[in-house]
Design a protein around this motif. Structure first.
Motif, short mmCIF file in Angstrom:
data_model
loop_
_atom_site.label_atom_id
_atom_site.label_comp_id
_atom_site.label_asym_id
_atom_site.label_seq_id
_atom_site.Cartn_x
_atom_site.Cartn_y
_atom_site.Cartn_z
N UNK A 1 -6.29 2.36 -11.36
CA UNK A 1 -5.71 2.23 -12.69
C UNK A 1 -4.40 1.46 -12.64
N UNK A 2 -3.60 1.70 -11.59
CA UNK A 2 -2.34 0.97 -11.44
C UNK A 2 -2.61 -0.52 -11.20
N UNK A 3 -3.69 -0.83 -10.50
CA UNK A 3 -4.06 -2.23 -10.29
C UNK A 3 -4.33 -2.92 -11.61
N UNK A 4 -5.07 -2.26 -12.49
CA UNK A 4 -5.36 -2.85 -13.80
C UNK A 4 -4.10 -3.01 -14.61
N UNK A 5 -3.24 -2.02 -14.55
CA UNK A 5 -1.97 -2.08 -15.29
C UNK A 5 -1.11 -3.23 -14.78
N UNK A 6 -1.03 -3.36 -13.47
CA UNK A 6 -0.16 -4.39 -12.89
C UNK A 6 -0.72 -5.79 -13.08
N UNK A 7 -2.04 -5.94 -13.04
CA UNK A 7 -2.65 -7.24 -13.29
C UNK A 7 -2.29 -7.71 -14.69
N UNK A 8 -2.38 -6.81 -15.66
CA UNK A 8 -2.02 -7.17 -17.04
C UNK A 8 -0.53 -7.46 -17.14
N UNK A 9 0.30 -6.71 -16.41
CA UNK A 9 1.74 -6.93 -16.43
C UNK A 9 2.09 -8.32 -15.92
N UNK A 10 1.49 -8.72 -14.81
CA UNK A 10 1.79 -10.03 -14.23
C UNK A 10 1.44 -11.14 -15.22
N UNK A 11 0.25 -11.06 -15.79
CA UNK A 11 -0.17 -12.10 -16.73
C UNK A 11 0.71 -12.10 -17.98
N UNK A 12 1.01 -10.93 -18.49
CA UNK A 12 1.82 -10.81 -19.70
C UNK A 12 3.25 -11.31 -19.46
N UNK B 1 0.81 -1.22 0.00
CA UNK B 1 0.00 0.00 0.00
C UNK B 1 0.84 1.27 0.00
N UNK B 2 1.84 1.32 0.87
CA UNK B 2 2.66 2.53 0.95
C UNK B 2 3.45 2.74 -0.33
N UNK B 3 3.99 1.65 -0.88
CA UNK B 3 4.82 1.76 -2.08
C UNK B 3 4.00 2.19 -3.29
N UNK B 4 2.77 1.66 -3.44
CA UNK B 4 1.98 2.02 -4.61
C UNK B 4 1.47 3.46 -4.49
N UNK B 5 1.18 3.93 -3.29
CA UNK B 5 0.78 5.33 -3.13
C UNK B 5 1.92 6.26 -3.55
N UNK B 6 3.12 5.93 -3.13
CA UNK B 6 4.28 6.73 -3.53
C UNK B 6 4.45 6.70 -5.05
N UNK C 1 9.60 -4.66 -9.68
CA UNK C 1 8.39 -3.91 -9.31
C UNK C 1 8.23 -3.97 -7.80
N UNK C 2 8.91 -3.06 -7.12
CA UNK C 2 8.99 -3.11 -5.66
C UNK C 2 7.64 -2.90 -4.98
N UNK C 3 6.66 -2.38 -5.71
CA UNK C 3 5.34 -2.14 -5.11
C UNK C 3 4.44 -3.37 -5.17
N UNK C 4 4.91 -4.46 -5.77
CA UNK C 4 4.12 -5.68 -5.88
C UNK C 4 4.53 -6.69 -4.83
N UNK C 5 3.54 -7.43 -4.35
CA UNK C 5 3.78 -8.53 -3.41
C UNK C 5 3.11 -9.77 -4.00
N UNK C 6 3.90 -10.83 -4.21
CA UNK C 6 3.40 -12.05 -4.83
C UNK C 6 3.37 -13.20 -3.83
#
Length: 239
Positions: free
Chosen positions: A163-174, A118-123, A219-224
């Protein structure tokens, strides 16, 4: 007595003896054959319940049988009236089951769930938007800004995060799909931006996991959260 079904395998599949299934006491697992297929079965408890012990027992049967080759795993709770009904089911879907078994041979399922730090994606979203940066700086200079300004700023940030969530979801799958034979999206869950299952060839397992590690590093703002290898529950009816 009703018949509980764990999965479907080629008819030449041998099981270690004995192998115990669900129930208290545990029911011994047997096979029901039709043509080139067998169903992995046991007597069913009166009311199968998803207790931890039985969930683990179900999983154990599927994994043990899958050690020698592909298995079409059924999800917990599959009950038929009797063995004859199971055999009839195998006969009715014989060719399609054989086709799916061939498609799953040498492959396992990996589930990847992703959420934001949360903190990383807000930044990240504020730093990427000049207008948000300016608004934040102005609010800080004004001692926090008015109540209305805070609400407006929060709404803008929330839209940017969505919007970043949508972008990152597509990034992970891609990013991960090229390392898998197939991919499916799981049920959406509050707090997660992606819930994906991948069918991965065993000789490409390390490639796939390395791609996950690289995604995390870049992508330091992602947690898998990666779970696997698993029986290919998500791919029984695909393809």
């Amino acid at each position: 007595m009703s018949t509980y079904v764990y999965g479907i395998a080629p008819a030449d599949r041998t099981l270690p003896e004995p192998i115990e299934g669900i129930g208290d006491p545990p029911r011994p697992v047997r096979t029901v054959r039709s043509g080139d297929l067998v169903a992995l079965c046991s007597d069913a408890p009166a009311e199968p319940k998803a207790k931890r012990r039985d969930l683990l027992a179900h999983q154990h049967v599927v994994i043990t049988a899958g050690a020698a080759g592909p298995v079409l795993p059924l999800r917990f709770g599959g009950v038929a009236p009797d063995d004859a009904t199971v055999a009839a089911m195998l006969a009715e879907h014989h060719d399609s089951y054989l086709e799916r078994l061939k498609a799953l041979e040498g492959k396992d399922e990996f589930n990847v769930k992703v959420h934001h730090d949360e903190e990383a994606v807000l930044h990240l979203v504020v730093a990427a938007d000049p207008d948000l940066r300016d608004r934040r700086a102005a609010q800080r200079a004004a001692g926090g800004g008015t109540h209305e300004e805070k609400i407006a700023f929060g709404e803008r940030v929330a839209r940017a995060v969505a919007e970043q969530e949508r972008t990152d979801a597509a990034l992970v799958e891609r990013t991960l799909a090229p390392y898998a034979a197939a991919a499916v999206r799981g049920p959406e869950d509050t707090g997660r931006l992606a819930n994906l299952s991948f069918l991965v060839e065993r000789e490409r397992r390390e490639e796939f996991l390395e791609a996950v590690r690289a995604l995390r590093q870049e992508n330091a703002h992602l947690r898998e959260q990666v779970t696997g290898p698993l029986p290919p529950y998500s791919f029984v009816g695909t393809g």
